[in-house]
Scaffold this active site. Structure first.
Site, PDB file in Angstrom:
ATOM      1  CG  ASP A   1       2.150  37.136 -18.054  1.00 60.54           C
ATOM      2  OD1 ASP A   1       2.397  35.779 -18.239  1.00 60.54           O
ATOM      3  OD2 ASP A   1       2.892  37.893 -18.286  1.00 60.54           O
TER       4      ASP A   1
ATOM      5  CE  LYS B   1      -2.047  32.365 -21.027  1.00 59.77           C
ATOM      6  NZ  LYS B   1      -1.650  33.835 -20.806  1.00 59.77           N
TER       7      LYS B   1
ATOM      8  N   GLY C   1       4.613  31.049 -18.520  1.00 57.58           N
ATOM      9  CA  GLY C   1       4.768  30.880 -17.078  1.00 57.58           C
ATOM     10  C   GLY C   1       3.139  30.954 -16.388  1.00 57.58           C
ATOM     11  CG  HIS C   2       0.370  28.971 -18.034  1.00 61.81           C
ATOM     12  ND1 HIS C   2      -0.215  28.194 -18.910  1.00 61.81           N
ATOM     13  CD2 HIS C   2       0.636  30.012 -18.683  1.00 61.81           C
ATOM     14  CE1 HIS C   2      -0.022  28.812 -20.131  1.00 61.81           C
ATOM     15  NE2 HIS C   2       0.426  29.927 -19.974  1.00 61.81           N
TER      16      HIS C   2
ATOM     17  CD  GLN D   1       3.160  32.175 -25.152  1.00 61.21           C
ATOM     18  OE1 GLN D   1       2.974  31.214 -26.125  1.00 61.21           O
ATOM     19  NE2 GLN D   1       4.084  31.711 -24.480  1.00 61.21           N
TER      20      GLN D   1
ATOM     21  CE  LYS E   1      -3.142  39.715 -10.840  1.00 61.88           C
ATOM     22  NZ  LYS E   1      -1.627  39.601 -11.065  1.00 61.88           N
TER      23      LYS E   1
ATOM     24  N   GLY F   1      -9.137  36.708  -6.574  1.00 60.25           N
ATOM     25  CA  GLY F   1      -7.517  36.346  -5.715  1.00 60.25           C
ATOM     26  C   GLY F   1      -7.144  35.235  -6.602  1.00 60.25           C
TER      27      GLY F   1
END
Ligand code: GDP
Ligand code: IMO
Ligand code: MG
Length: 431
Positions: free
Chosen positions: A13, A16, A40-41, A226, A333, A417
């Site tokens: 997370d 990527k 979950g991308h 992952q 981030k 962002g």
């Protein structure tokens, strides 16, 4: 632009999807090489948000080929829904721009059942906190040589033969070890035969396609799922996923040799998160952790679970850089850290009074490591609209430069962002 592997340098997370989407503008082919719909991308384009589980993050770019490699495991029902969702949103997702390796393994209903049953039965240290998607059990079957491949899925005769040879044994395990109901052959067969029909046209010898394309001068981006610390061999075992998330997995997961790959780009958050169980030395408990979780929206893109939050861990990052050959880093981030008076970075571990500068290979040592922190002054300004690195507050620039020193890896980009334009480039990717 040469061929590049993009990997998560932490526990997943890291952003990527966001970075692959960005770079894929400049490549011809985007290939996922491991994992399944545990991934979950997230990609944000304007006001629209797309979460991809199976599909490479380049699928949203026009004129590119997306590839699902042999190292990936596929839940066909989930994949078909994902394709349908993308088409409904106006994206192209058909056999013209998506190729699936006929060697990829298929997630069957008993894999999901076994995964969920084991997690619900396990107590204390035995629980991994998996995504419940059947990932561990499908890779187990692959290693045990009782897997069902994509080439079997699309051939009813082969599907019937393979399924009948494995289901009885898997049912015995479900019923007598896990106390679940056995599954019916005809139910699975008819459901999966129908999936096979729908997916047949996507089937491809991906290794040949990729190697031929590279020989023709096409550029390939290998997309990891992952993260380095969730890798089955090099991660925090047993609290890992069951595939090779490391850069080496790009070779075994697609059939392209290491000599044809030029660069490894690691993605790391400006802090750290982890979903599920397992050691996490720089985890922040209490109010500060909660503040980071809220500011960063740290809830799983696949399961919706709260992500555990912590400070940037330069010891773990150096380990990831070493074992993956990370030559550039993208930090995501940074905007989330605005408003903190002081930001901590883990620069070492203390274990039984001794200072460790390196990530321990022994998890029994790792779980008892206390973080040693360096404190860096924070900044108050909202930085999400800054367009040039030089315009960031001095303390934000210091923070990034310090991460570069501590990790020993040149920083390529800093993301401020989720959307495409919120990125600052600090160095050339290939020089
Ligand atoms: P992946 O699995 O590595 O692709 O990452 P996820 O999509 O699971 O989680 C990353 C989350 O952070 C997603 O919600 C992204 O939209 C978001 N994101 C990515 N980069 C940034 C950034 O620079 N700033 C902020 N605020 N959000 C970001
Ligand atoms: P992306 O690609 C974060 C974690 C699970 C669990 C462990 C094993 O979005 O970064 P599994 O279902 O794979 O057997 O679960 O791995 N995990 C992830 N954590 N991001 C992911 O993917 C993950 N995929 C699996 O939470 O701890
Ligand atoms: Mg994710």
């Amino acid at each position: 632009m040469p061929n590049i592997v993009v990997i998560g340098a932490q526990w997943g997370d890291e952003g990527k999807g966001r970075i692959v989407d960005l770079i894929s503008e400049n490549v011809d082919i985007i290939a996922r090489y491991q994992g399944g719909n545990n991934a979950g991308h997230t990609i944000v384009i304007g006001k629209e948000k797309v979460v991809l589980h199976h599909l490479p993050s380049g699928i949203l770019r026009d004129g590119k080929i997306s590839v699902i490699g042999n190292g990936v495991v596929i839940d066909p029902g989930v994949l078909l829904e994902e394709l349908k969702g993308l088409r409904a949103a106006g994206y192209r997702a058909d056999s013209g721009n998506l190729k699936i390796s006929d060697r990829a393994h298929v997630i069957m209903p008993y894999h999901r059942e076994i995964d969920i049953a084991r997690e619900s039965l396990s107590r204390g240290n035995g629980k991994i906190g998996t995504t419940g998607r059947g990932i561990g059990p499908v890779y187990e079957d692959k290693a045990a040589r009782r897997g069902i491949k994509f080439s079997d899925l699309i051939d009813p005769e082969s599907l019937r033969e393979r399924l009948s040879s494995v289901l009885e044994e898997r049912n015995m395990y479900l019923e007598h070890v896990l106390g679940r109901k056995p599954l019916k052959f005809e139910d699975i067969f008819s459901e999966y035969e129908a999936y096979g029909k729908e997916l047949k046209d996507f089937s491809c010898d991906v290794s040949s396609l990729l190697n031929r394309s590279i020989s023709e001068g096409k550029r390939v981006l290998f997309e990891g799922a992952q993260g380095a610390l969730l890798d089955i061999d090099l991660g925090t075992y047993p609290f890992v996923t069951s595939s090779s998330a490391s850069s080496g997995g790009a070779c075994t997961g697609t059939g392209v040799s290491p000599t044809r790959i030029d660069l490894v780009l690691g993605i790391a958050k400006a802090y750290a998160t982890r979903v599920g169980e397992g050691p996490f030395p720089s985890e922040i408990e209490g109010e500060t952790g909660e503040r980071l979780r809220k500011a960063g929206g740290e809830y799983g893109a696949t399961t919706g679970r709260s992500r555990r939050c912590g400070w940037f861990d330069s010891v773990a990052l150096r380990y990831a850089a070493m074992t993956n050959g990370i030559s550039r880093l993208a930090i995501t981030k940074l905007d989330v850290l605005s408003g903190f008076d002081a930001i901590k970075v883990c620069v070492g571990y203390r274990y039984r009074g001794k200072l460790l500068g390196e990530f321990p290979s022994n998890i029994n040592i790792l779980k008892d490591c206390e973080p040693v922190y360096e404190e860096i002054e924070g900044w108050k300004e909202d930085i999400s609209s800054v367009t040039d690195f030089g315009e960031l507050p001095a303390h934000a620039r210091n923070y990034i430069r310090r991460l570069e020193q501590l990790t020993g890896v040149t920083i390529y980009a800093v993301s401020l962002g989720a959307s495409r334009e919120k990125i600052l480039f600090l160095s050339d990717l290939f020089q």
